[in-house]
Design a protein around this motif. Structure first.
Motif, PDB file in Angstrom:
ATOM      1  N   PHE A 254     -51.972   1.706  58.372  1.00  0.00           N
ATOM      2  CA  PHE A 254     -50.542   2.306  58.491  1.00  0.00           C
ATOM      3  C   PHE A 254     -50.517   2.651  60.160  1.00  0.00           C
ATOM      4  O   PHE A 254     -51.549   2.555  60.762  1.00  0.00           O
ATOM      5  N   LEU A 255     -49.428   2.793  60.512  1.00  0.00           N
ATOM      6  CA  LEU A 255     -48.969   3.477  61.915  1.00  0.00           C
ATOM      7  C   LEU A 255     -48.038   4.354  61.720  1.00  0.00           C
ATOM      8  O   LEU A 255     -47.042   4.656  60.817  1.00  0.00           O
ATOM      9  N   ASP A 256     -48.198   5.341  62.666  1.00  0.00           N
ATOM     10  CA  ASP A 256     -47.488   6.679  62.916  1.00  0.00           C
ATOM     11  C   ASP A 256     -46.722   6.312  64.305  1.00  0.00           C
ATOM     12  O   ASP A 256     -47.528   6.549  65.146  1.00  0.00           O
ATOM     13  N   LEU A 257     -45.490   6.200  64.289  1.00  0.00           N
ATOM     14  CA  LEU A 257     -44.654   5.940  65.669  1.00  0.00           C
ATOM     15  C   LEU A 257     -43.399   6.841  65.973  1.00  0.00           C
ATOM     16  O   LEU A 257     -43.061   7.528  65.295  1.00  0.00           O
TER      17      LEU A 257
ATOM     18  N   ARG B  83     -39.627  10.422  63.010  1.00  0.00           N
ATOM     19  CA  ARG B  83     -40.903   9.765  63.176  1.00  0.00           C
ATOM     20  C   ARG B  83     -40.568   8.422  62.167  1.00  0.00           C
ATOM     21  O   ARG B  83     -39.827   8.491  61.474  1.00  0.00           O
ATOM     22  N   VAL B  84     -41.267   7.406  62.600  1.00  0.00           N
ATOM     23  CA  VAL B  84     -41.364   5.990  61.700  1.00  0.00           C
ATOM     24  C   VAL B  84     -42.774   5.877  61.398  1.00  0.00           C
ATOM     25  O   VAL B  84     -43.924   5.997  62.078  1.00  0.00           O
ATOM     26  N   PHE B  85     -43.179   5.708  60.000  1.00  0.00           N
ATOM     27  CA  PHE B  85     -44.188   5.343  59.512  1.00  0.00           C
ATOM     28  C   PHE B  85     -44.119   4.010  59.107  1.00  0.00           C
ATOM     29  O   PHE B  85     -43.178   3.564  58.180  1.00  0.00           O
ATOM     30  N   GLU B  86     -45.313   3.291  59.038  1.00  0.00           N
ATOM     31  CA  GLU B  86     -45.409   1.949  58.421  1.00  0.00           C
ATOM     32  C   GLU B  86     -46.668   1.895  57.545  1.00  0.00           C
ATOM     33  O   GLU B  86     -47.797   2.511  58.079  1.00  0.00           O
ATOM     34  N   ALA B  87     -46.822   1.290  56.715  1.00  0.00           N
ATOM     35  CA  ALA B  87     -47.896   1.058  55.685  1.00  0.00           C
ATOM     36  C   ALA B  87     -47.920  -0.339  55.121  1.00  0.00           C
ATOM     37  O   ALA B  87     -46.862  -0.945  54.751  1.00  0.00           O
ATOM     38  N   ARG B  88     -49.006  -0.825  54.901  1.00  0.00           N
ATOM     39  CA  ARG B  88     -49.228  -2.285  54.268  1.00  0.00           C
ATOM     40  C   ARG B  88     -50.421  -2.033  53.154  1.00  0.00           C
ATOM     41  O   ARG B  88     -51.492  -1.668  53.417  1.00  0.00           O
ATOM     42  N   TRP B  89     -50.086  -2.530  51.932  1.00  0.00           N
ATOM     43  CA  TRP B  89     -51.087  -2.493  50.925  1.00  0.00           C
ATOM     44  C   TRP B  89     -50.937  -3.924  50.234  1.00  0.00           C
ATOM     45  O   TRP B  89     -50.026  -4.527  50.542  1.00  0.00           O
ATOM     46  N   ARG B  90     -51.698  -3.881  49.124  1.00  0.00           N
ATOM     47  CA  ARG B  90     -51.666  -5.133  48.220  1.00  0.00           C
ATOM     48  C   ARG B  90     -51.612  -4.878  46.981  1.00  0.00           C
ATOM     49  O   ARG B  90     -52.205  -3.911  46.538  1.00  0.00           O
TER      50      ARG B  90
ATOM     51  N   HIS C 106     -44.188  -3.240  63.049  1.00  0.00           N
ATOM     52  CA  HIS C 106     -45.261  -3.309  63.937  1.00  0.00           C
ATOM     53  C   HIS C 106     -46.459  -3.477  63.640  1.00  0.00           C
ATOM     54  O   HIS C 106     -47.390  -4.025  64.338  1.00  0.00           O
ATOM     55  N   LEU C 107     -46.896  -3.155  62.098  1.00  0.00           N
ATOM     56  CA  LEU C 107     -48.316  -3.090  61.716  1.00  0.00           C
ATOM     57  C   LEU C 107     -48.591  -4.829  61.386  1.00  0.00           C
ATOM     58  O   LEU C 107     -48.483  -5.059  60.276  1.00  0.00           O
ATOM     59  N   LEU C 108     -49.008  -5.325  62.340  1.00  0.00           N
ATOM     60  CA  LEU C 108     -49.411  -6.911  62.295  1.00  0.00           C
ATOM     61  C   LEU C 108     -50.855  -6.974  61.996  1.00  0.00           C
ATOM     62  O   LEU C 108     -51.664  -6.087  62.404  1.00  0.00           O
TER      63      LEU C 108
END
Length: 382
Positions: free
Chosen positions: A47-50, A76-83, A299-301
């Motif tokens: 995850f990212l905290d931007l 704030r902008v939060f990004e997360a990646r999961w499966r 952004h979370l590449l």
């Protein structure tokens, strides 16, 4: 700021969209803590905290669609990646905003969430909301609007004017599916359990449940027919139509005559809700902007995505450099042609040279400078 003239499109089957209000004092802290815990438990891959400014800054050579900008009121902008399903990647972005006004601060911190999977969304996948917000009743992140929550049964207002206003707002301004259930008799503790608690995980936070008390049967039915054109059966339930109304929506098709609020699973109503959720639905303009921001402002590449992105950037810079070189060549050719034409205009003599720079003490007016320049290029009278 994003434009308001984005044409409405059908919601993609790969996307999950939601929004709401967090009524606590530390909305971003609650998100941050939940993401840290889920990453430690390997529920989310990363995850990212931007900061909003950082999130809006483009890393590309050419500007992106301005819809990718989270907006001036973003906090704030939060990004997360999961499966999910072992190998299907889900990317999600949650943005928190400042309240619209001082008066609106009592309504909490607004937030929007967009998630998209690599294939069509399945109802039994985990809810993206609980990837960012704690799945606990102690954290009040799930208010669709003040007084209306996602994870509970919301009783309709007693006042007729407030009831009609609520119905209009739910139909016209909501991203959610709204269901109204009439209590034929006052239910016990088991009957007060929300119907939405029986839904699959990804649908739980897309459905708002309203309850009409036994004595509201006629009032609610009249208000719904007047405002939305649908009726509420006594002891039954109805799924409110979306706005704009989908061509496949039929009030009878999404009405249940009997709902037993005794703690057992209301299978017929649940089936109707799942059928309604699977229908194509038009995206509101603001929801479309949120989805665009997820796709174009990501952004979370992964390492592989970073490599592809770097190669694309090299290609873009090479093309830009090539275009700049060609442009410089064109300017040089144009300058040489201008000098040649000037020499010909002066009878084949060498082009006039610029006058020697004046001293700092000399007071030369702009008009005198312009006159001297014109005299240099004037053809002599012979």
């Amino acid at each position: 700021m994003a434009k308001n003239s984005i044409p409405s499109t059908t919601a993609p089957v790969t996307a999950w969209l939601g929004r709401g209000r967090h009524l606590g004092p530390e909305a971003e802290r609650d998100v941050r803590r939940n993401l840290i815990a889920l990453k430690a438990a390997r529920v989310v891959d990363d995850f990212l905290d931007l900061d909003p400014v950082e999130a809006a800054r483009s890393t590309d050579l050419f500007p992106r669609d301005e819809s990718a900008d989270p907006g001036p009121s973003a906090r704030r902008v939060f990004e997360a990646r999961w499966r999910v399903a072992e190998d299907v990647t889900v990317r999600a972005q949650l943005t928190t905003y400042e309240p619209e006004s001082r008066r609106a601060e009592r309504g909490g911190t607004p937030w929007v969430l967009a998630a998209e999977a690599e294939q069509a969304w399945e109802a039994d996948w985990p809810s993206p909301a609980t990837m960012f917000w704690p799945d606990s009743d102690q954290i009040a992140w799930d208010h669709e609007r003040p007084g209306v929550r996602l994870r509970t049964a919301n009783h309709l207002p007693k006042d007729d004017g407030e009831l009609r206003r609520l119905l209009r707002d739910c139909a016209q301004q909501s991203w959610f599916i709204h269901v109204v259930v009439h209590e034929a008799m006052t239910p016990d503790a088991l009957g007060r359990r929300p119907v939405t608690s029986f839904l699959p995980p990804s649908l739980k936070h897309r459905v708002v449940e309203h309850r009409a008390t036994p004595d509201q049967a006629l009032t609610a039915d009249f208000a719904m027919k007047r405002e939305l054109g649908v009726g509420l059966p006594r002891g039954g339930a109805v799924i409110l139509p979306p706005t704009p109304q989908a061509p496949d929506y039929d009030a009878e098709r999404f009405t249940v005559r009997d709902v037993f609020l005794d703690g057992t699973e209301p299978t017929e109503l649940l089936a109707k809700i799942m059928e309604f959720a699977s229908m194509p639905r038009q995206l509101p303009a603001d929801a479309e902007r949120v989805l665009t921001r997820l796709r174009q402002g990501w952004h979370l590449l992964t390492p592989d995505e970073e490599l592809v992105h770097a190669r694309a950037m090299v290609t873009q810079y090479a093309k830009a450099l090539e275009a700049m070189t060609a442009s410089c060549n064109l300017y040089q050719e144009a300058a040489e042609a201008a000098l040649a034409a000037l020499a010909e205009a002066n009878g084949g003599d060498h082009p006039p040279r610029a006058a020697a720079p004046t001293t700092a003490r000399e007071d030369v007016s702009p008009i005198k400078s312009l006159t001297k320049t014109l005299n240099v290029f004037r053809r002599p009278n012979r």
